[in-house]
Scaffold this active site. Structure first.
Site, PDB file in Angstrom:
ATOM      1  N   ASP B 301       0.853  -1.188   0.000  1.00 32.52           N
ATOM      2  CA  ASP B 301       0.000   0.000   0.000  1.00 32.52           C
ATOM      3  C   ASP B 301       0.886   1.234   0.000  1.00 32.52           C
ATOM      4  OD1 ASP B 301      -2.282  -1.508   0.087  1.00 32.52           O
ATOM      5  OD2 ASP B 301      -2.415  -1.468   2.268  1.00 32.52           O
ATOM      6  N   TYR B 370       6.016  -8.930   8.461  1.00 36.94           N
ATOM      7  CA  TYR B 370       5.542  -7.558   8.658  1.00 36.94           C
ATOM      8  C   TYR B 370       5.911  -7.076  10.053  1.00 36.94           C
ATOM      9  CZ  TYR B 370       2.342  -7.788   4.621  1.00 36.94           C
ATOM     10  OH  TYR B 370       1.787  -7.889   3.368  1.00 36.94           O
ATOM     11  N   TYR B 444      -4.573  -9.643   4.211  1.00 38.19           N
ATOM     12  CA  TYR B 444      -4.775  -8.210   4.449  1.00 38.19           C
ATOM     13  C   TYR B 444      -4.496  -7.945   5.926  1.00 38.19           C
ATOM     14  CZ  TYR B 444      -6.993  -7.887  -0.148  1.00 38.19           C
ATOM     15  OH  TYR B 444      -7.257  -7.905  -1.500  1.00 38.19           O
TER      16      TYR B 444
END
Ligand SMILES: [Zn+2]
Lengths: 211, 498
Positions: B301, B370, B444
């Site tokens: 993103d 992440y 997500y």
């Protein structure tokens, strides 16, 4: 450019492949062995204190809250709350002023069979364009709420668009619709972009609604 | 003397063709062998003509006879003057700008030439059935290539290589082409007609029709041997192009307001250019290419950073004039990109197209690491939340299409794995925690944490029993070894020749 080949051999060759033939010990191929050298910059330093202080929860951050009052009558409040995502996806909730909530009624069930032919739970769609999804107008009925004490209230779509989803938790526990005004949405609608202006104009802002 | 007595028969056939009005190279194609010198056929011609025209030592006479009319097969494509016209084409000057050491050349033929060639094959096979029984006639474009290769090599200062990435195509035209090839419409097999999509007179369709055509039918409609032409073909444009080459690497993105590719968004303000633009800026000059196409293993993103060893990517470089890019040059490009401060590139290298599928296949199965900076609703619950997170090892998620992307993605429920979670406090921050996760590709993450209004289950909110949300998100690693990592300590020249 159309190239007519003089011979049937396939181009390209593989002899000039740089991966196969890296030359005499020039580029040493390794795996992850030298990764420890890579420094990871601090994540905290990547944002400001102001960003932390001003951080708002998800349901406030991305959504604009509006109200639809047009179906309310003198005797019954049928107001809905429409939350519009920045990408214009719209979620339909009951307003906190809705009669069912104001009168602290409980739901017996929700009837999604809104006409002989149309059941809002039978909404099959395909692909990114959501082909086949049920088309909605502001006065389309999404469902009828049926209270324990026998009252029946229609809930309207309030906007032009395509029905994407009925909240599966509300299907399972109808009273979730009344009890959680964040996650207890009734439906998700993909607005008709050509009528989005119209959609938004027909709705009241939070300030308008509360005065 | 039998017909198969080869050298004599060759001479007879050769003369027969010359008499009919063929050029010397066309005649050679029918009688020559792999040793025939098309570049300079004088000696071969002498050998063939000496015996039969024994009394005539001046073999030029043979050709003077046929001079007035263009070659009845190639319409003079193989004549010295045509070859010379091609070599002298001023456009070829631009081919010198390519650093390729090699080239490969092609020619487009008028359809009339293909039909004439077919007619002549029928003619000689009827006239000399024994001689042509097991003989392969050298194809016209092959003979053309052999005739012009050396001359082109000199002109371009490059070597001929049939596998070269640098392709040079000469186009030809013939004013009577339409007229002469119309006959193919009459000869077209009716049953095939439907299957031919566009132009039945396209070069490709004429070629394939000629392969299967009934000879008797052909003879009824087409002159055998080919009629003497009044015009020669014309040399048109020359086109040249270097095949695309691919380079690969990994990129890091240090900005929280940057898209991967140029974006014409309506809602979000993008202050700086994209990752792609930052990289392209420094690639274009090194390759002097006409276009570049960026591909990567997924994308982040615009508000997410990509750190660590970065995200695998490759770039298709179209029509590069320069491909001799050294190991050091790649390191210089990396340094130049680094100076942008917002994007960094490593492991930049040439990559063979066969390896490119790895990056796309890897997308399905790869894992990602992440790091999220999370905010919690109640500072007094921070340690309890952290304990709850660290007490679970892995989570299987059911993710409905996130609201955030619902307008452009199909409606679906996807199962995704969180392989590991590790939360820790941040010194001096009472309402923040740092969360490291290893997840399946396509998860997500933001929705996993805040739950997307209950549409991703379970969510981290559910797990801790309170509100938790991501303030900032970084990709620390994409578990895909592409391309091979490069040891920067080695600084030798590495040159790759295309
Ligand atoms: Zn010829």
């Amino acid at each position: 450019m159309e190239v007519e080949k003089e011979e049937s051999e396939e181009i390209p060759s593989t002899s000039s492949n740089p991966v196969e033939d890296p030359g005499p010990s020039q580029a040493r191929v390794e795996t992850e062995s030298d990764d420890e050298d890579i420094e990871i910059p601090s994540i905290l330093d990547s944002i400001t204190q102001q960003q932390i202080d001003e951080f708002r929860p998800f349901h406030e951050r991305y959504f604009e809250k509006k109200y639809c009052t047009r179906f309310t009558t003198d005797t019954v409040n049928l107001d809905t709350c429409v939350r519009i995502h920045t990408n214009k996806i719209s979620l339909i909730y009951l307003s906190e002023k809705h009669s069912v909530i104001q009168n602290q009624q409980r739901l017996q069930s929700i009837d999604f069979q809104v006409s002989k032919k149309v059941n809002r739970l039978k909404n099959a769609m395909f692909g990114k364009g959501k082909r086949g999804a049920q088309l909605l107008q502001p006065d389309s009925i999404l469902c009828h709420l049926e209270t324990v004490d026998g009252a029946r209230y229609p809930v309207h779509a309030c906007v032009y668009g395509k029905l994407l989803e009925i909240n599966s938790r509300v299907i399972k526990e109808p009273n979730f619709l009344l009890d959680d005004l964040n996650e207890g949405f009734l439906a998700i609608i993909l607005p008709d972009l050509r009528r989005h202006e119209e959609n938004v104009k027909s709705l009241k802002s939070v300030e308008e609604y509360n005065t | 003397m039998t017909e198969t007595d080869s050298q004599d028969t060759k001479g007879i056939v050769f003369n027969f063709l010359i008499e009919l009005g063929c050029c010397k190279r066309c005649a050679l194609r029918f009688v020559g062998d792999s040793n025939t010198n098309y570049d300079n056929p004088t000696d071969d011609v002498k050998k063939l003509t000496r015996k039969d025209l024994g009394q005539n030592s001046n073999d030029e006479n043979v050709f003077k006879k046929s001079k007035p009319n263009p070659c009845i097969i190639c319409l003079d494509l193989l004549q010295d003057t045509t070859l010379q016209t091609m070599i002298l084409n001023p456009e070829l000057e631009k081919v010198l700008e390519y650093d390729s050491d090699t080239f490969v050349n092609y020619v487009s033929l008028p359809k009339a030439v293909l039909i004439r060639e077919h007619s002549m094959e029928i003619c000689v096979k009827e006239k000399f059935p024994q001689f042509f029984k097991d003989r392969n006639v050298i194809a016209l474009n092959r003979a053309w290539s052999l005739s012009i290769q050396n001359k082109l090599a000199q002109r371009l200062e490059k070597k001929y290589d049939k596998n070269s990435y640098l392709q040079i195509q000469f186009n030809t035209s013939y004013v009577l082409d339409k007229e002469e090839s119309l006959v193919m419409l009459l000869l077209e097999d009716k049953s095939r007609k439907h299957s031919i999509q566009h132009d039945p007179l396209s070069c490709k369709n004429v070629t394939s029709s000629l392969q299967t055509i009934n000879s008797e039918l052909f003879k009824q409609k087409v002159s055998i041997p080919p009629a003497t032409p009044t015009k020669a073909l014309d040399v048109e444009q020359v086109f040249y192009k270097h095949d695309h080459v691919f380079i690969a690497g990994r990129y890091c993105k240090y900005a929280r307001n940057m898209f991967q590719t140029p974006w014409s968004g309506d809602d979000i303000q993008v202050e700086i250019s994209s990752v792609q633009e930052k990289i392209f800026d420094h690639i274009e000059n090194s390759f002097s290419c006409s276009a570049m196409v960026f591909s990567s293993s997924g994308r982040e993103d615009f508000d997410v950073r990509t750190l660590g060893r970065g995200r695998p990517f490759f770039i298709k470089i179209c029509d590069p004039k320069r491909t001799k890019v050294s190991f050091e040059k790649f390191r210089q490009i990396e340094q130049a990109v680094k100076h942008t401060k917002v994007v960094e590139v490593r492991d930049l290298q040439f990559i063979d197209r066969r390896y490119l599928s790895n990056i796309k296949e890897g997308e399905q199965f790869k894992k990602k690491t992440y790091r999220a900076l999370c905010i919690v609703d109640k500072p007094e619950n921070l340690t309890a939340y952290i304990d709850k997170i660290n007490n679970i090892s892995a989570v299987t998620l059911q993710q409905k299409t996130p609201l955030r992307v619902y307008h452009r993605r199909s409606s679906d429920i996807r199962e995704r794995q969180i392989y590991s979670l590790k939360a820790k406090v941040i010194n001096g921050k009472k309402n923040l925690l740092e969360l490291d996760m290893i997840t399946q590709a396509g998860t997500y993450i933001k929705e996993f944490v805040h739950g997307d209004l209950g549409r991703t289950t379970p969510s981290l909110c559910e797990i801790v029993g309170g509100y938790i949300d991501i303030i900032a998100l970084d990709v620390l690693d994409i578990h895909l070894d592409f391309p091979p990592s490069i040891n920067h300590k080695v600084k030798n020249h590495q040159t790759v020749n295309y």
